[in-house]
Design an enzyme around this catalytic site. Sequence first.
Site, PDB file in Angstrom:
ATOM      1  N   VAL A   1       0.870  -1.051   0.090  1.00 51.62           N
ATOM      2  CA  VAL A   1      -0.058   0.098  -0.252  1.00 51.62           C
ATOM      3  C   VAL A   1       0.870   1.113  -0.006  1.00 51.62           C
ATOM      4  O   VAL A   1       0.644   2.208  -0.605  1.00 51.62           O
ATOM      5  CB  VAL A   1      -0.970  -0.004   1.348  1.00 51.62           C
ATOM      6  N   ALA A   2       1.934   1.289   0.668  1.00 49.69           N
ATOM      7  CA  ALA A   2       2.796   2.627   0.856  1.00 49.69           C
ATOM      8  C   ALA A   2       3.498   2.657  -0.453  1.00 49.69           C
ATOM      9  O   ALA A   2       3.961   3.759  -0.841  1.00 49.69           O
ATOM     10  CB  ALA A   2       3.682   2.232   2.046  1.00 49.69           C
TER      11      ALA A   2
ATOM     12  N   ILE B   1       3.183   1.445  -3.598  1.00 45.43           N
ATOM     13  CA  ILE B   1       2.409   1.431  -4.718  1.00 45.43           C
ATOM     14  C   ILE B   1       1.853   2.726  -4.945  1.00 45.43           C
ATOM     15  O   ILE B   1       1.053   3.650  -4.024  1.00 45.43           O
ATOM     16  CB  ILE B   1       1.355   0.629  -4.931  1.00 45.43           C
TER      17      ILE B   1
ATOM     18  N   GLU C   1      -0.495   4.931  -5.562  1.00 41.63           N
ATOM     19  CA  GLU C   1      -1.911   5.048  -6.354  1.00 41.63           C
ATOM     20  C   GLU C   1      -2.010   6.548  -6.790  1.00 41.63           C
ATOM     21  O   GLU C   1      -3.033   6.624  -7.494  1.00 41.63           O
ATOM     22  CB  GLU C   1      -2.783   4.588  -5.197  1.00 41.63           C
TER      23      GLU C   1
ATOM     24  N   ASP D   1      -3.741  34.650 -36.037  1.00 37.55           N
ATOM     25  CA  ASP D   1      -4.319  35.673 -36.707  1.00 37.55           C
ATOM     26  C   ASP D   1      -3.554  36.993 -36.720  1.00 37.55           C
ATOM     27  O   ASP D   1      -3.021  37.122 -35.448  1.00 37.55           O
ATOM     28  CB  ASP D   1      -5.973  36.114 -36.319  1.00 37.55           C
TER      29      ASP D   1
ATOM     30  N   ASN E   1       2.952   6.737   4.408  1.00 39.32           N
ATOM     31  CA  ASN E   1       2.273   7.155   3.096  1.00 39.32           C
ATOM     32  C   ASN E   1       1.124   8.318   2.976  1.00 39.32           C
ATOM     33  O   ASN E   1       1.198   9.044   2.275  1.00 39.32           O
ATOM     34  CB  ASN E   1       1.439   5.667   2.864  1.00 39.32           C
TER      35      ASN E   1
ATOM     36  N   ASP F   1       3.167  11.452   1.334  1.00 42.82           N
ATOM     37  CA  ASP F   1       2.888  11.260  -0.329  1.00 42.82           C
ATOM     38  C   ASP F   1       2.085  12.326  -0.937  1.00 42.82           C
ATOM     39  O   ASP F   1       2.798  13.350  -1.496  1.00 42.82           O
ATOM     40  CB  ASP F   1       1.904   9.862  -0.345  1.00 42.82           C
TER      41      ASP F   1
HETATM   42  P1  ATP Z   1      -6.837  38.282 -39.939  1.00 39.72           P
HETATM   43  O1  ATP Z   1      -7.013  36.884 -40.448  1.00 39.72           O
HETATM   44  O2  ATP Z   1      -5.566  39.011 -39.675  1.00 39.72           O
HETATM   45  O3  ATP Z   1      -7.657  38.377 -38.395  1.00 39.72           O
HETATM   46  P2  ATP Z   1      -9.371  39.376 -40.732  1.00 39.72           P
HETATM   47  O4  ATP Z   1      -9.583  37.770 -40.585  1.00 39.72           O
HETATM   48  O5  ATP Z   1      -9.631  40.520 -40.041  1.00 39.72           O
HETATM   49  O6  ATP Z   1      -7.606  39.085 -40.605  1.00 39.72           O
HETATM   50  P3  ATP Z   1     -10.969  39.434 -42.904  1.00 39.72           P
HETATM   51  O7  ATP Z   1     -11.818  39.899 -42.081  1.00 39.72           O
HETATM   52  O8  ATP Z   1     -11.190  38.154 -43.576  1.00 39.72           O
HETATM   53  O9  ATP Z   1      -9.409  39.301 -42.135  1.00 39.72           O
HETATM   54  O10 ATP Z   1     -10.620  40.532 -43.901  1.00 39.72           O
HETATM   55  C1  ATP Z   1     -10.079  40.143 -45.125  1.00 39.72           C
HETATM   56  C2  ATP Z   1     -10.155  41.268 -46.145  1.00 39.72           C
HETATM   57  O11 ATP Z   1     -11.672  41.665 -46.333  1.00 39.72           O
HETATM   58  C3  ATP Z   1      -9.676  42.713 -45.520  1.00 39.72           C
HETATM   59  O12 ATP Z   1      -8.421  43.014 -45.891  1.00 39.72           O
HETATM   60  C4  ATP Z   1     -10.633  43.867 -46.126  1.00 39.72           C
HETATM   61  O13 ATP Z   1     -10.361  44.157 -47.364  1.00 39.72           O
HETATM   62  C5  ATP Z   1     -11.874  42.857 -46.479  1.00 39.72           C
HETATM   63  N1  ATP Z   1     -12.834  43.253 -45.391  1.00 39.72           N
HETATM   64  C6  ATP Z   1     -12.796  43.017 -44.077  1.00 39.72           C
HETATM   65  N2  ATP Z   1     -13.871  43.252 -43.293  1.00 39.72           N
HETATM   66  C7  ATP Z   1     -14.618  43.671 -44.394  1.00 39.72           C
HETATM   67  C8  ATP Z   1     -16.160  44.308 -44.293  1.00 39.72           C
HETATM   68  N3  ATP Z   1     -16.784  44.110 -43.290  1.00 39.72           N
HETATM   69  N4  ATP Z   1     -16.685  44.262 -45.418  1.00 39.72           N
HETATM   70  C9  ATP Z   1     -16.087  44.324 -46.481  1.00 39.72           C
HETATM   71  N5  ATP Z   1     -14.730  43.938 -46.761  1.00 39.72           N
HETATM   72  C10 ATP Z   1     -14.056  43.704 -45.333  1.00 39.72           C
END
Ligand code: ATP
Length: 867
Positions: free
Chosen positions: A283-284, A286, A288, A330, A707, A711
């Site tokens: 017991v001591a 192992i 667990e 992103d 234990n 432990d």
């Molecule tokens: P990241 O990937 O860096 O987060 P993001 O996801 O914001 O960027 P998107 O939102 O897909 O990128 O935007 C891509 C492109 O779409 C932008 O560069 C812009 O030109 C255009 N865009 C972004 N938002 C809008 C909108 N609300 N209406 C129209 N065009 C847009």
Amino acid sequence: MKVTEYYQASVQEVMKKLDVTQYGLTDYEVRGRQKKYGYNELKEGKQKNILQVFFEQFQDFLVLILIAAAIVSIFLGDMDSSIVILVVILLNAILGTVQHARAEKSLNSLKEMAAPVSKVKRNGEIIEIPSRNVIVGDLLILKAGDSISADGRVVESHSLQINESSLTGESLAVDKVANTIVETELALALGDRKNMVYSGSFVTNGRGAVAVTSIGMNTEIGKIAKLIDNAKEKKTPLQVNLDKFGKRLAIGIIFICIVIFALDIIRGRELIDSFMFAVSLAVAAIPEALSSIVTIVLAVGTQNMAKENAIIRKLPAVESLGSVSIICTDKTGTLTQNKMKVQEVYTGEQFFSSNELEPTNPHHKKLLDFAILCNDSTILRDKTIGDPTELALVKLGRELELNEQMIRGLHPRVGEIPFDSTRKLMSTVHRMGNRNVMITKGAVDELISRISRIDSSSSSIITSKQLEQINQANAAFSNAGLRVIAITYKEVFYSKISEKDEQGLTFVGLIAMMDPPRDESAQAVADCIGAGIKPVMITGDHKITAIAIAKQLGILKSPDEAIEGKEIEKLSDRELKNKVENFSVYARVSPEHKIRIVKAWQEKGHVVAMTGDGVNDAPALKQAEIGVAMGKTGTEVAKDASAMILTDDNFLTIVKSISNGRSIYANIKNAIKFLLSGNAGAIFVVLYATLFALPAPFLPIHLLFINLLTDSLPAIAIGLEPHNKKLMKEKPRNINESLLNKKFVSQVGFEGLIIAAVTIIAFQVGLSTGDTAVATTMAFATLCLSRLLHGFNCRSEESIFKIGIFSNLAVWIAFLLGFTILNFVLINGLFEVAELTNSQYLMIYGLSLVPLVIIQVRKLFFGSVKQ
Ligand code: ATP
């Protein structure tokens, strides 16, 4: 109303039946309904109550045998020690129960933090509530990326498309409409209910509103989800490995105990005594506690991570975090502040900075109006609502005294194709006098080939020179790290538009906005690189904009390290894999590219963390070892696919989580090392005594007491060790490397041997007095104390002088508690210990310090042994 009646009735009839208006339910109605319908949840596995957990502590076979032996022993007349054994077992069970309950509590609170939310209209306002509070009659407000949390009848639809694959297996999204469907029997049998949506599905496109008709177990998925009832928490890979290892170790220890038992009997020791001793040793020795230590350290660790804005949704992710070698992140909002502000404008003839725009100039006014009309964001009582890119346009309007609500009132929207990050475009149709005008805004490179006219003083047909000038303006803005939106329009004769209409457009202007990097991003990138992790930027933005920001942050040195989605499309998976390591920036990427990028890195042997927010990011989030969803801007679908949610959408939080992940793993490893080396020490001492035919060095109760004290408490305290910054100077851990590698095992053996050596010396010194009771007391006290002190050794691979002697108070508390109780036992002669002289006390203290001194000296002067 029966379910069938909902999709055969008109919107008005449904609303009437559900007793709800377009303003949604009132608080009073919600309370009444909550009583009637309960909560919107699929019943989860029943929570164990505390008593069940307590009894589970006795489910260990060896503990049961020991209890049986103790009871038999009581009947044979050996009352005292048997009762003490039972009490110690009971205390152990109480300790185990308390720990389990605490871990459970923190894991549950984590679950709650990651619980899904839904938007509903109540009292005329759209609010966000936990999905479990959605009630029959609620108006669910849906947009792309939302998870649908209840069944309901569509009452409003704007290109609403739903993915119902979790119900039907069909991965193609289906259109949903609000009008009454006169279903044929066949269509119904095929589940073709175009005006109903179902819990468990999600919105891929468009927006709409749904009147909830059923919730929880009464939904379609609820009816088939009875299996979820028994859903059990899965163990993490480390726990599974440790369980396996623990079992093998247990078999080895039981074997040793059987040999010891046999030898004892041969040497004429009482059967019941030998038996109790052998079982107590098992017991001591192992461990667990291995897997539960992991649970507790993970529970505490994830709580701390939540305080630092990272909510862990899948526990195994914590283990993998320490192995992450690539972070695909992103740009917008994660590396940058997501506080877009319009800086410059290009009107086809001239450049203006934002403060040079004049609403009295008809061309400027048109550009501003269109930017505000083709836009879903707004400012309500100083509260900004909507996407930052669009908000920047609304704010620009407000600065020039243009109120978006007034402009939208003047030119009502009659049709739309919502923004989609794959198309990078958005179109809306507005009534302007007796005309219908479609405004399309979006990325310049997507729009340029669709432009055939220009709103200019000279001519309306666009020339190739003018197109070239637009491209140049776009490049100049992008070079400065600005995001560019083009504004175009066209007259249409109808309101219901499709993507085919986005052609033959008239150019009005470019609007360029700045999204400054977060102050902390550059340092976080540097920390990442220092920790052997490559940060990779994946963005929907223009390549030049992406390069400019990446350069500022230190993600990229040369523009050659950037690639566009278009170029990725030309590469086969194999080519992408071969080239992937050359790139740190992926621009104009759509969600479909993301999954290929993750796979390519993985095939190169990397462990990938990938951020995502959109509905289409879900596959890439699932593919990555660590899918990271954005808590603020992320869709419910992205959150649902992720292993971790960032509540502040900040890149720095990912880096901190990796650091936390490394630290938690190191703490688990150290706690396990503590347990195993101490137990090994005990086994070595008993083996030594058996081999040399000496009396038993401990009584069964001593082993159980050790234990209890040495432990789990010190092990958990080691698991609470604060961050060691040095961990972020090391390379990521190889994910395939076992925690119990050769070096680790040899270290455990070495440390166990030192503990055993000092205990044996104490035992021999005791034996030399001729009194076996003194010898066992000295061995017991030395083993107990040296193990308690060994807790300090196991805090880190570094010397305690480097990490700070008092930097982990929990270890001190565990030590002082153990030390005090041990002395209490010795001084009061409990547990059949003999009375000791002062010099014997000194000897115990001195010997117990030896492993601490040896191991600390080695760490201090010969460096830490890397495992
Ligand atoms: P990241 O990937 O860096 O987060 P993001 O996801 O914001 O960027 P998107 O939102 O897909 O990128 O935007 C891509 C492109 O779409 C932008 O560069 C812009 O030109 C255009 N865009 C972004 N938002 C809008 C909108 N609300 N209406 C129209 N065009 C847009």
